[in-house]
Every structure is written in C-alpha cells, then in structure tokens.
Design a protein around this motif. Structure first.
Motif, PDB file in Angstrom:
ATOM      1  N   LEU A   1      -1.387   7.119   2.195  1.00  0.00           N
ATOM      2  CA  LEU A   1      -0.678   8.108   3.004  1.00  0.00           C
ATOM      3  C   LEU A   1       0.362   7.472   3.919  1.00  0.00           C
ATOM      4  O   LEU A   1       1.530   7.838   3.897  1.00  0.00           O
ATOM      5  N   LEU A   2      -0.026   6.507   4.724  1.00  0.00           N
ATOM      6  CA  LEU A   2       0.898   5.915   5.692  1.00  0.00           C
ATOM      7  C   LEU A   2       1.939   5.017   5.026  1.00  0.00           C
ATOM      8  O   LEU A   2       3.110   5.029   5.413  1.00  0.00           O
ATOM      9  N   GLY A   3       1.524   4.252   4.024  1.00  0.00           N
ATOM     10  CA  GLY A   3       2.468   3.389   3.330  1.00  0.00           C
ATOM     11  C   GLY A   3       3.551   4.180   2.615  1.00  0.00           C
ATOM     12  O   GLY A   3       4.723   3.815   2.636  1.00  0.00           O
ATOM     13  N   ALA A   4       3.163   5.288   1.996  1.00  0.00           N
ATOM     14  CA  ALA A   4       4.128   6.136   1.295  1.00  0.00           C
ATOM     15  C   ALA A   4       5.105   6.767   2.276  1.00  0.00           C
ATOM     16  O   ALA A   4       6.315   6.806   2.028  1.00  0.00           O
ATOM     17  N   ARG A   5       4.586   7.252   3.394  1.00  0.00           N
ATOM     18  CA  ARG A   5       5.451   7.873   4.405  1.00  0.00           C
ATOM     19  C   ARG A   5       6.443   6.856   4.972  1.00  0.00           C
ATOM     20  O   ARG A   5       7.629   7.135   5.091  1.00  0.00           O
TER      21      ARG A   5
ATOM     22  N   PRO B   1       1.267   5.322  -9.151  1.00  0.00           N
ATOM     23  CA  PRO B   1       0.802   6.396  -8.267  1.00  0.00           C
ATOM     24  C   PRO B   1       0.937   7.752  -8.947  1.00  0.00           C
ATOM     25  O   PRO B   1       1.945   8.038  -9.579  1.00  0.00           O
ATOM     26  N   SER B   2      -0.090   8.584  -8.823  1.00  0.00           N
ATOM     27  CA  SER B   2      -0.061   9.885  -9.480  1.00  0.00           C
ATOM     28  C   SER B   2       0.004  11.042  -8.481  1.00  0.00           C
ATOM     29  O   SER B   2       0.498  12.101  -8.804  1.00  0.00           O
TER      30      SER B   2
ATOM     31  N   GLY C   1       0.792  -1.225   0.000  1.00  0.00           N
ATOM     32  CA  GLY C   1       0.000   0.000   0.000  1.00  0.00           C
ATOM     33  C   GLY C   1       0.821   1.270   0.000  1.00  0.00           C
ATOM     34  O   GLY C   1       0.498   2.231   0.706  1.00  0.00           O
ATOM     35  N   ILE C   2       1.870   1.334  -0.791  1.00  0.00           N
ATOM     36  CA  ILE C   2       2.727   2.528  -0.761  1.00  0.00           C
ATOM     37  C   ILE C   2       2.104   3.725  -1.473  1.00  0.00           C
ATOM     38  O   ILE C   2       2.672   4.805  -1.441  1.00  0.00           O
TER      39      ILE C   2
END
Length: 64
Positions: free
Chosen positions: A13-17, A37-38, A9-10
């Motif tokens: 919000l949390l996965g990317a962070r 991802p855009s 789940g990157i």
C-alpha cells in the motif's frame, strides 16, 4: 538533470502510493517487486525491477 529514486515494496500500500506520487512529480522511479502485482495500480512510468532483498539464497518463498 532528472531525479531518480528507488522504492522497495511497490506492491504494498505505502510503497505503491509513494512510487505513484513520485512518478507524477516527474521523478524517474525504479520499484522493486518480487512478482507481477495484480491488485495494485502502478503508474506506467514506473520501472519495475524484479528481485528479492532476503538474506537467504534462494528465497524460502521461491521453493515450490
């Protein structure tokens, strides 16, 4: 020895962070994404793995 981590789940919000923080700390990060991802900045060091973890095959979201 290089530490490796997989993050699902990157594009969220949390996965990317989490993926960005781990990449900055020197981990080799593999992130699971369904599509490109855009709206999320991802560190270029993150290795994107395209796929889906749903139990159904094919995914209902993939039906066009």
């Amino acid at each position: 020895m290089t530490k490796r981590v997989a993050v699902t789940g990157i594009t969220g919000l949390l996965g990317a962070r989490l993926a960005n923080v781990l990449a900055e700390r020197g981990f080799v990060v593999y992130g699971l994404v369904r599509d490109e991802p855009s709206n999320v900045y991802l560190n270029p060091k993150i290795n994107k793995v395209y796929g889906c973890l749903l139990y159904t095959s094919p995914s209902p979201r993939d039906r066009g």
